[in-house]
Scaffold this motif. Structure first.
Motif: not given
Length: 559
Positions: A397, A405-407, A470
């Motif tokens: 990640a 962070s997801e982005r 998830k």
């Protein structure tokens, strides 16, 4: 050394003069008041030299007597100053070592021996001593008082900036950093802090302008400046692409040229090209990036490059991209996702299982759960994959300074450091391992028996795999989540107690992986009340219960 040379030279000249006079005898006659005095030249020369020396000695004595009060005052003042600087030096060392008591004592001594207005380091030592003693308000007041003096203004701004950073006051720290950058553009910490603050607040143009000033003044290395410019352009292109893809295209392409290995730059450049129909150039950018470092976002962008493609066409593109870096886990995952969407469940399962053989990870188990639901719909098998996903190694990640962070983001939200995010597996502390066999035995021993017709699952309502979030990590599991297998309450007579003992023994079998919870049917039909309860197949992703004959003849099958 020069004085010694001059002294030796003067002695040599005097010696040479007397030697010259000795070689030339003569008399010197002086008539004074009718009296005539006659002396030799050597005596006359010696008398003249003695008179000059006596005059010089007399002048030195008179001068020393006249200036002695000033010399005494200067001596004592220098001694006092030396003691003050010694106290100041000791105090700074003590403050750096964390000794607040000694630092405060040295501040008092230095304040008595030195002039505070003439020595700014006393203010710094006083502020540091206040910080060590926990007096934050006094420390900030000391730093604010430094702002009035042009000599200490930059020092005060840095102290206020660090104090604001420590307290988490981002707006205040940004203000101090920007003011320091305007006051001294050549100071690296001020320029870097201001750059990070502008990046955090989305001021891309201001950040780029500040970076250009740093590059012009040679405060930053050219290679680093090139990389940071690419990061800022990427962030600006990502923000611009949402509203104006055409304007984002040149910005994204420039960022990709500056840093071809920057994955977000390649992705936004490819998206900008795809939005304008330039499929070939955008695909080349993604293919180049994929060869350097396979990334799931690159694969997703590459597969969905054209909106009108069918699921079969997207599967073909996934196969082509995977062929550029074969046998990589991300290549197999890209094929598995595309094959699942296209309905090629066999190919999807094979690709996902290939990932488990080489690099087991959470996303592979979750993907197998989706494949299992689409292919067989076996809820027990689905729960087995999900339980394995809980304990599987995490996927990589975007991580920066411990923040996941997801982005991707251009700067760290923790420190504001530019280009801080890295694509790697996050470091985390694992929780206690859940032993499903012990939990089952404990449940069978403590739960009261109920009639078979009143069997009740601890988790009665479970969403489908596609609706599941998830899986939570072990630290977030509670007592009800431990019963993921939906343990049911059985009547004492149906089935008999010996069968319950066999079930508990099989559940606690040491050969069975302890990291997987047993899966039991959620409900039983009325006609199955008196039938024998069949235990599920042990948790093994290689088992495919195609029919009852295979399950009875062979319960385990490895990859």
């Amino acid at each position: 050394m020069i004085r010694i040379l001059f002294f030796i030279l003067a002695v040599l000249l005097l010696g040479a003069g007397f030697a010259w006079l000795a070689d030339r005898p003569g008399d010197l006659v002086v008539t004074l008041s009718g009296m005539q005095y006659k002396v030799s030249l050597m005596v006359a020369a010696s008398a003249i030299v003695a008179i000059v020396a006596a005059v010089m000695l007399f002048w030195w004595i008179v001068k020393s007597l006249v200036t002695s009060p000033y010399a005494l005052r200067r001596h004592f003042r220098a001694r006092k100053r030396d003691r003050g600087y010694q106290s100041l030096s000791t105090g700074l060392i003590a403050a750096s070592a964390g000794d607040g008591e000694t630092a405060r004592r040295m501040v008092k001594q230095a304040d008595k021996l030195l002039n505070v207005d003439q020595e700014p380091l006393i203010k710094l030592l006083d502020a540091q001593a206040a910080m060590l003693e926990g007096r934050a308000e006094d420390a900030r007041a000391k730093f604010e008082s430094m702002l009035d003096d042009p000599e200490t203004k930059l020092l005060g701004l840095r102290g206020l900036y660090l104090e604001a950073q420590r307290l988490g006051a981002r707006d205040a720290s940004r203000h101090y950093a920007e003011e320091a950058a305007l006051l001294a553009p050549g100071v690296e910490w001020a320029a870097s802090a201001a750059l990070g603050q502008k990046t955090t607040h989305g001021d891309w143009d201001g950040a780029l302008l500040l970076l250009e000033k740093q590059t012009a003044t040679k405060q930053i290395d050219k290679t680093k400046a090139k990389r940071e410019r690419a990061v800022l352009l990427t962030a600006k292109a990502i923000e611009t692409f949402e509203t104006d893809p055409a304007s984002a295209r040149p910005i994204a392409i420039e960022a990709n040229k500056l840093a071809p290995d920057l994955i977000p730059a390649a992705i936004v450049a490819a998206k900008a090209l795809f939005s304008q129909g330039d499929l070939r150039k955008g695909s080349k950018i993604l293919e180049y990036t994929w060869k350097k470092q396979p990334h799931p976002e690159v694969a997703d962008t590459y597969v969905h490059a054209r909106l009108g493609d069918s699921v079969i066409d997207r599967l073909k593109r996934a196969r082509h991209l995977a062929s550029l870096y074969p046998h990589h886990p991300e290549s197999n995952l890209a094929i598995a996702r595309a094959a699942l969407t296209a309905g090629e469940l066999k190919e999807a399962r094979e690709a996902a299982e290939a990932v488990l053989r080489t690099a087991p990870r959470e996303s592979a188990y979750l993907l197998l759960a989706d494949i299992e639901e689409a292919q067989t719909g076996d809820q027990g098998r689905i729960r087995q994959w999900l339980s394995r996903a809980v304990r599987a190694p995490r996927d990589a990640a975007w991580t920066a300074d411990g923040y996941v962070s997801e982005r991707w983001a251009p700067a760290s939200p923790v420190t504001g450091r530019l280009d801080a995010f890295e694509w790697k597996v996050p470091v985390e502390q694992l929780g206690p391992v859940i032993d499903s066999g012990d939990d089952f035995d404990r449940a069978m021993a403590t739960e009261p028996a109920q009639p078979l017709g009143e069997m009740k699952a601890l988790n009665p309502a479970k969403p489908t795999v596609s609706e599941r979030e998830k899986p939570a990590f072990k630290d977030d599991l509670d007592d009800e989540d431990v019963a993921d297998a939906e343990i049911v309450h059985l009547d004492q007579g149906k089935p008999p107690q010996d069968q319950l003992a066999q079930m508990a023994a099989k559940t606690a079998n040491p050969e069975r992986p302890a990291s997987v919870l047993p899966a039991f049917p959620e409900t039983l039909k009325p006609e199955q009340k008196d039938e024998e309860l069949v235990l599920p197949v042990p948790d093994d992703p290689g088992v495919r219960p195609d029919d009852a004959a295979q399950r009875s003849s062979k319960k385990f099958r490895l990859f």
